[in-house]
Design an enzyme around this catalytic site. Structure first.
Site, PDB file in Angstrom:
ATOM      1  N   LYS A 201      41.741  16.929  51.502  1.00  0.00           N
ATOM      2  CA  LYS A 201      40.643  15.964  51.594  1.00  0.00           C
ATOM      3  C   LYS A 201      39.594  16.230  50.501  1.00  0.00           C
ATOM      4  CE  LYS A 201      41.241  15.289  56.589  1.00  0.00           C
ATOM      5  NZ  LYS A 201      40.560  15.185  57.904  1.00  0.00           N
TER       6      LYS A 201
ATOM      7  N   TYR B 255      43.228   5.159  58.318  1.00  0.00           N
ATOM      8  CA  TYR B 255      42.741   5.628  59.623  1.00  0.00           C
ATOM      9  C   TYR B 255      42.546   4.469  60.611  1.00  0.00           C
ATOM     10  CZ  TYR B 255      41.907  10.480  58.154  1.00  0.00           C
ATOM     11  OH  TYR B 255      42.062  11.786  57.753  1.00  0.00           O
TER      12      TYR B 255
ATOM     13  N   ARG C  60      50.881  21.412  60.827  1.00  0.00           N
ATOM     14  CA  ARG C  60      49.723  21.423  61.735  1.00  0.00           C
ATOM     15  C   ARG C  60      49.353  22.849  62.150  1.00  0.00           C
ATOM     16  NH1 ARG C  60      48.060  16.387  63.268  1.00  0.00           N
ATOM     17  NH2 ARG C  60      47.157  16.995  65.263  1.00  0.00           N
TER      18      ARG C  60
ATOM     19  N   ASN D 203      37.167  18.823  57.231  1.00  0.00           N
ATOM     20  CA  ASN D 203      38.088  19.880  57.671  1.00  0.00           C
ATOM     21  C   ASN D 203      39.259  20.092  56.704  1.00  0.00           C
ATOM     22  OD1 ASN D 203      39.500  17.603  58.300  1.00  0.00           O
ATOM     23  ND2 ASN D 203      39.746  18.039  60.478  1.00  0.00           N
TER      24      ASN D 203
ATOM     25  N   HIS E 246      44.621  17.143  56.024  1.00  0.00           N
ATOM     26  CA  HIS E 246      45.197  16.234  57.013  1.00  0.00           C
ATOM     27  C   HIS E 246      46.679  16.536  57.127  1.00  0.00           C
ATOM     28  CE1 HIS E 246      46.377  12.518  59.073  1.00  0.00           C
ATOM     29  NE2 HIS E 246      47.412  12.524  58.246  1.00  0.00           N
TER      30      HIS E 246
ATOM     31  N   GLU F 266      52.408   6.998  57.294  1.00  0.00           N
ATOM     32  CA  GLU F 266      51.473   7.610  56.338  1.00  0.00           C
ATOM     33  C   GLU F 266      52.136   7.884  54.983  1.00  0.00           C
ATOM     34  OE1 GLU F 266      49.789  10.965  58.387  1.00  0.00           O
ATOM     35  OE2 GLU F 266      48.612   9.682  59.726  1.00  0.00           O
TER      36      GLU F 266
HETATM   37  P1  AMP Z   1      43.514  12.906  63.222  1.00  0.00           P
HETATM   38  O1  AMP Z   1      44.127  11.551  63.145  1.00  0.00           O
HETATM   39  O2  AMP Z   1      43.640  13.579  64.544  1.00  0.00           O
HETATM   40  O3  AMP Z   1      43.895  13.784  62.037  1.00  0.00           O
HETATM   41  O4  AMP Z   1      41.954  12.689  63.086  1.00  0.00           O
HETATM   42  C1  AMP Z   1      41.503  12.174  61.905  1.00  0.00           C
HETATM   43  C2  AMP Z   1      40.350  12.925  61.374  1.00  0.00           C
HETATM   44  O5  AMP Z   1      39.196  12.405  62.000  1.00  0.00           O
HETATM   45  C3  AMP Z   1      40.272  14.422  61.635  1.00  0.00           C
HETATM   46  O6  AMP Z   1      41.039  15.201  60.762  1.00  0.00           O
HETATM   47  C4  AMP Z   1      38.798  14.664  61.405  1.00  0.00           C
HETATM   48  O7  AMP Z   1      38.507  14.733  60.015  1.00  0.00           O
HETATM   49  C5  AMP Z   1      38.180  13.393  61.966  1.00  0.00           C
HETATM   50  N1  AMP Z   1      37.712  13.559  63.335  1.00  0.00           N
HETATM   51  C6  AMP Z   1      38.437  13.709  64.453  1.00  0.00           C
HETATM   52  N2  AMP Z   1      37.651  13.838  65.534  1.00  0.00           N
HETATM   53  C7  AMP Z   1      36.369  13.759  65.071  1.00  0.00           C
HETATM   54  C8  AMP Z   1      35.099  13.812  65.678  1.00  0.00           C
HETATM   55  N3  AMP Z   1      34.959  13.972  66.987  1.00  0.00           N
HETATM   56  N4  AMP Z   1      34.011  13.700  64.884  1.00  0.00           N
HETATM   57  C9  AMP Z   1      34.131  13.518  63.557  1.00  0.00           C
HETATM   58  N5  AMP Z   1      35.319  13.461  62.907  1.00  0.00           N
HETATM   59  C10 AMP Z   1      36.422  13.581  63.656  1.00  0.00           C
END
Ligand code: AMP
Length: 138
Positions: free
Chosen positions: A9, A49, A85, A112, A115, A126
């Site tokens: 990222k 997303y 993961r 973070n 991804h 994706e």
């Molecule tokens: P995921 O599809 O699970 O990878 O989620 C997508 C991304 O959304 C995560 O990698 C984080 O960068 C972001 N994300 C997920 N949960 C939160 C949250 N509660 N607050 C802010 N960003 C989030």
């Protein structure tokens, strides 16, 4: 054999840890089968997303993901989705296990660093979102 999509990222690129992330994947036996750097537009980040479009963090997440270049890669190997993961660690670095990328480098649940696709269907979507067949080695 399984394929997954991983992204370094914008925060990971800014921290200069692209090689560190790819190295951790490769050291675990996974293979990079497609790779490119790109600067996502807000629209491209929103499309990627789209499953999160009703979530409260959708706006800041897509702003963050379009805030600078990212490195996109398709990764292949046995159990690649889970392996990537596991190497990344929990979404929130506060909950990430020692030795994971997010524990070592991530600042917050949003910034973070990496991804990784969460299931075979999302991995297929994706990888197809960013790569065409000509860009993926066999
Ligand atoms: P995921 O599809 O699970 O990878 O989620 C997508 C991304 O959304 C995560 O990698 C984080 O960068 C972001 N994300 C997920 N949960 C939160 C949250 N509660 N607050 C802010 N960003 C989030």
């Amino acid at each position: 054999m399984e394929r997954t999509l991983s992204i370094v990222k914008p925060d990971g690129v800014r921290k200069n840890i692209v090689g560190e992330v790819i190295g951790r994947f490769e050291k675990s036996g996974l293979k990079v089968v497609a790779l490119k750097m790109a600067s996502l537009t807000r629209k491209e980040a929103e499309g990627f997303y789209a499953v999160h479009c009703k979530r409260p963090f959708f706006g800041s997440l897509t702003e963050f993901m379009s805030s600078g270049p990212v490195v996109l890669m398709a990764i292949e190997g046995a159990g690649a989705i889970k392996k990537v993961r596991d190497i990344m660690g929990a979404t929130d670095p506060k909950n990430a296990a020692p030795g994971t990328i997010r524990k070592d480098f991530a600042d917050s649940i949003e910034s973070n660093v990496v991804h990784g696709s969460d299931a075979p269907e999302t991995a297929a979507f994706e990888i197809g979102y960013f790569f065409n067949a000509l860009e993926i080695r066999c």
